[in-house]
Scaffold this active site. Structure first.
Site, PDB file in Angstrom:
ATOM      1  N   ALA A  72       0.861  -1.178   0.000  1.00 40.47           N
ATOM      2  CA  ALA A  72       0.000   0.000   0.000  1.00 40.47           C
ATOM      3  C   ALA A  72       0.901   1.232   0.000  1.00 40.47           C
ATOM      4  O   ALA A  72       2.069   1.150   0.386  1.00 40.47           O
ATOM      5  CB  ALA A  72      -0.876  -0.010   1.242  1.00 40.47           C
ATOM      6  N   GLY A 117       0.857  -5.271   0.796  1.00 40.89           N
ATOM      7  CA  GLY A 117      -0.216  -5.387  -0.187  1.00 40.89           C
ATOM      8  C   GLY A 117       0.243  -5.985  -1.510  1.00 40.89           C
ATOM      9  O   GLY A 117      -0.556  -6.556  -2.254  1.00 40.89           O
ATOM     10  N   GLU A 120       0.138  -9.629  -0.997  1.00 38.44           N
ATOM     11  CA  GLU A 120      -1.284 -10.012  -0.916  1.00 38.44           C
ATOM     12  C   GLU A 120      -1.933 -10.024  -2.303  1.00 38.44           C
ATOM     13  O   GLU A 120      -2.752 -10.894  -2.604  1.00 38.44           O
ATOM     14  CB  GLU A 120      -2.005  -9.049   0.028  1.00 38.44           C
ATOM     15  CG  GLU A 120      -1.531  -9.230   1.470  1.00 38.44           C
ATOM     16  CD  GLU A 120      -2.014  -8.137   2.410  1.00 38.44           C
ATOM     17  OE1 GLU A 120      -1.750  -6.947   2.130  1.00 38.44           O
ATOM     18  OE2 GLU A 120      -2.656  -8.466   3.415  1.00 38.44           O
TER      19      GLU A 120
HETATM   20  N1  CO8 Z   1       4.494   3.496  -0.380  1.00 35.47           N
HETATM   21  C1  CO8 Z   1       4.872   4.703  -0.859  1.00 35.47           C
HETATM   22  N2  CO8 Z   1       6.079   4.953  -1.426  1.00 35.47           N
HETATM   23  C2  CO8 Z   1       6.942   3.907  -1.508  1.00 35.47           C
HETATM   24  C3  CO8 Z   1       6.616   2.616  -1.026  1.00 35.47           C
HETATM   25  C4  CO8 Z   1       5.328   2.433  -0.441  1.00 35.47           C
HETATM   26  N3  CO8 Z   1       4.916   1.229  -0.001  1.00 35.47           N
HETATM   27  N4  CO8 Z   1       7.665   1.801  -1.229  1.00 35.47           N
HETATM   28  C5  CO8 Z   1       8.617   2.551  -1.834  1.00 35.47           C
HETATM   29  N5  CO8 Z   1       8.172   3.824  -1.994  1.00 35.47           N
HETATM   30  C6  CO8 Z   1       8.892   4.953  -2.596  1.00 35.47           C
HETATM   31  C7  CO8 Z   1       9.931   5.522  -1.649  1.00 35.47           C
HETATM   32  O1  CO8 Z   1       9.325   6.391  -0.707  1.00 35.47           O
HETATM   33  C8  CO8 Z   1      10.862   6.213  -2.606  1.00 35.47           C
HETATM   34  O2  CO8 Z   1      10.293   7.438  -2.977  1.00 35.47           O
HETATM   35  P1  CO8 Z   1      11.232   8.782  -3.092  1.00 35.47           P
HETATM   36  O3  CO8 Z   1      12.208   8.456  -4.202  1.00 35.47           O
HETATM   37  O4  CO8 Z   1      10.246   9.837  -3.461  1.00 35.47           O
HETATM   38  O5  CO8 Z   1      11.867   8.953  -1.770  1.00 35.47           O
HETATM   39  C9  CO8 Z   1      10.830   5.312  -3.832  1.00 35.47           C
HETATM   40  O6  CO8 Z   1       9.650   4.518  -3.717  1.00 35.47           O
HETATM   41  C10 CO8 Z   1      12.030   4.389  -3.898  1.00 35.47           C
HETATM   42  O7  CO8 Z   1      12.106   3.672  -2.669  1.00 35.47           O
HETATM   43  P2  CO8 Z   1      13.443   3.566  -1.768  1.00 35.47           P
HETATM   44  O8  CO8 Z   1      14.286   4.792  -1.981  1.00 35.47           O
HETATM   45  O9  CO8 Z   1      13.031   3.249  -0.368  1.00 35.47           O
HETATM   46  O10 CO8 Z   1      14.157   2.347  -2.463  1.00 35.47           O
HETATM   47  P3  CO8 Z   1      15.026   1.169  -1.779  1.00 35.47           P
HETATM   48  O11 CO8 Z   1      15.524   0.357  -2.920  1.00 35.47           O
HETATM   49  O12 CO8 Z   1      15.993   1.759  -0.826  1.00 35.47           O
HETATM   50  O13 CO8 Z   1      13.953   0.309  -0.927  1.00 35.47           O
HETATM   51  C11 CO8 Z   1      11.878  -0.869  -0.490  1.00 35.47           C
HETATM   52  C12 CO8 Z   1      12.865  -0.308  -1.559  1.00 35.47           C
HETATM   53  C13 CO8 Z   1      12.537  -1.995   0.275  1.00 35.47           C
HETATM   54  C14 CO8 Z   1      10.668  -1.366  -1.273  1.00 35.47           C
HETATM   55  C15 CO8 Z   1      11.497   0.267   0.482  1.00 35.47           C
HETATM   56  O14 CO8 Z   1      11.042   1.389  -0.257  1.00 35.47           O
HETATM   57  C16 CO8 Z   1      10.393  -0.122   1.443  1.00 35.47           C
HETATM   58  O15 CO8 Z   1      10.648  -0.752   2.447  1.00 35.47           O
HETATM   59  N6  CO8 Z   1       9.135   0.271   1.123  1.00 35.47           N
HETATM   60  C17 CO8 Z   1       8.018   0.004   2.005  1.00 35.47           C
HETATM   61  C18 CO8 Z   1       7.567  -1.416   1.899  1.00 35.47           C
HETATM   62  C19 CO8 Z   1       6.444  -1.710   2.854  1.00 35.47           C
HETATM   63  O16 CO8 Z   1       6.569  -1.598   4.044  1.00 35.47           O
HETATM   64  N7  CO8 Z   1       5.310  -2.119   2.283  1.00 35.47           N
HETATM   65  C20 CO8 Z   1       4.162  -2.538   3.050  1.00 35.47           C
HETATM   66  C21 CO8 Z   1       3.238  -1.402   3.222  1.00 35.47           C
HETATM   67  S1  CO8 Z   1       1.923  -1.821   4.314  1.00 35.47           S
HETATM   68  C22 CO8 Z   1       0.820  -2.649   3.371  1.00 35.47           C
HETATM   69  O17 CO8 Z   1       1.011  -2.883   2.225  1.00 35.47           O
HETATM   70  C23 CO8 Z   1      -0.411  -3.094   4.077  1.00 35.47           C
HETATM   71  C24 CO8 Z   1      -1.559  -3.244   3.132  1.00 35.47           C
HETATM   72  C25 CO8 Z   1      -2.858  -3.142   3.839  1.00 35.47           C
HETATM   73  C26 CO8 Z   1      -3.143  -1.760   4.297  1.00 35.47           C
HETATM   74  C27 CO8 Z   1      -4.537  -1.402   4.000  1.00 35.47           C
HETATM   75  C28 CO8 Z   1      -4.969  -0.147   4.713  1.00 35.47           C
HETATM   76  C29 CO8 Z   1      -4.870   1.137   3.956  1.00 35.47           C
END
Ligand code: CO8
Length: 267
Positions: A72, A117, A120
């Site tokens: 998400a 997500g 999922e």
């Molecule tokens: N949401 C928003 N932006 C994201 C997300 C995300 N999930 N993942 C990555 N991005 C963005 C980063 O913020 C970054 O943006 P910017 O360049 O503007 O700063 C860009 O993508 C690149 O990401 P990184 O610089 O972090 O790249 P890395 O290679 O260092 O890391 C990762 C990649 C490992 C994917 C890291 O970005 C990360 O950990 N992301 C979050 C992953 C996460 O926790 N996902 C689970 C979210 S919770 C969920 O999905 C629950 C679903 C149910 C919820 C329902 C209720 C609403």
């Protein structure tokens, strides 16, 4: 199928390739992506049982080489209240249930991060293939959250309750080979190019089989998941009876007896 801001749609042979296209944010499921997925799966659902289908299977993947779907959109979620977040989750429930209800198989071709997500969404597909660089997690505990798009239900169906608990309580990220060992992923490919080719080849293999039989099998398997043996056998019996009454089954059985190749009419 219409135009979508965050989805790419391409027909290749007997397959439709659906690509979540938001690479600047790791293909995270922003509200726009969820609406696009909701609208597209709504259109696909209206195609009905079989005759109107231009393809025999769907491959779902993410744009770029790094990420399938990184979950998400956490930035958007950050300003949501609980009711808005639940509504957003419910939209994704619809998407996942619609994917499971389509009469053609959907293969998740996981080409990178499948987190929260994203994992999922992949689990709502019939089965998962992965590139060697793919990784999987339910990392919601890092945010003080729990899975919201079906992970508590579908992860335990895929990997068993013990492994599901461990992954959800730790938020640990696992690589493709570990996901394969756990049974989350059917096959791991050496790179994302061979991943897509492998998924497309499997759709072509399925395309040589009876469309009604594949659709019947998909419906029965989904209905049976979670039932006990006796109830499951009841569902299978009805599915078997239905399959036996199709023209495909008449053609398939007669072709075997005549030692010819079946040409399934798809009804
Ligand atoms: N949401 C928003 N932006 C994201 C997300 C995300 N999930 N993942 C990555 N991005 C963005 C980063 O913020 C970054 O943006 P910017 O360049 O503007 O700063 C860009 O993508 C690149 O990401 P990184 O610089 O972090 O790249 P890395 O290679 O260092 O890391 C990762 C990649 C490992 C994917 C890291 O970005 C990360 O950990 N992301 C979050 C992953 C996460 O926790 N996902 C689970 C979210 S919770 C969920 O999905 C629950 C679903 C149910 C919820 C329902 C209720 C609403």
């Amino acid at each position: 199928f219409g135009d979508y801001e965050s989805l790419l749609i391409e027909q290749r042979g007997n397959a439709l390739i659906l690509t979540v296209n938001r690479p600047r944010a790791m293909n995270a499921l922003a509200a726009q992506v969820v609406e696009d997925l909701h609208r597209l799966t709504g259109v696909l659902a209206t195609l009905g049982e079989g005759g109107n289908w231009p393809v025999r299977g769907i491959v779902l993947t993410g744009a770029g080489d790094k990420s399938f779907v990184a979950g998400a959109d956490i930035v958007e979620m950050n300003s949501m209240g609980a009711d808005a977040a639940a509504a957003y989750a419910r939209r994704m429930h619809d998407v996942t249930l619609r994917l499971e209800s389509l009469p053609v198989p959907v293969i998740a071709a996981v080409n990178g991060f499948a987190l929260g997500g994203g994992c999922e969404l992949a689990m709502a597909c019939d089965f998962l293939y992965a590139g060697a660089g793919a990784s999987f997690a339910q990392p919601e505990v890092n945010l003080g959250l729990v899975p919201g798009f079906g992970g508590s239900v579908r992860l335990q169906q895929r990997v068993g309750i013990g492994a599901a608990r461990e992954l959800i309580y730790t938020g640990r990220r696992i690589k493709a080979v570990e996901a394969e060992r756990l049974g989350l992923v059917n096959r791991v490919f050496e790179d994302n190019e061979s991943l897509l080719a492998g998924a497309l080849a499997t759709i072509e293999e399925i395309a040589s089989k009876s469309p009604t039989a594949v659709a019947n099998a998909k419906t029965a398997i989904n209905e049976i998941a979670g039932l006990n043996v006796v109830d499951g056998l009841g569902v299978e019996l009805e599915s078997f009876r239905k399959a036996f009454g199709t023209q495909d089954s008449v053609v398939g059985r007669s072709a075997f007896v005549a030692k010819t190749a079946p040409d399934f009419p798809g009804r």
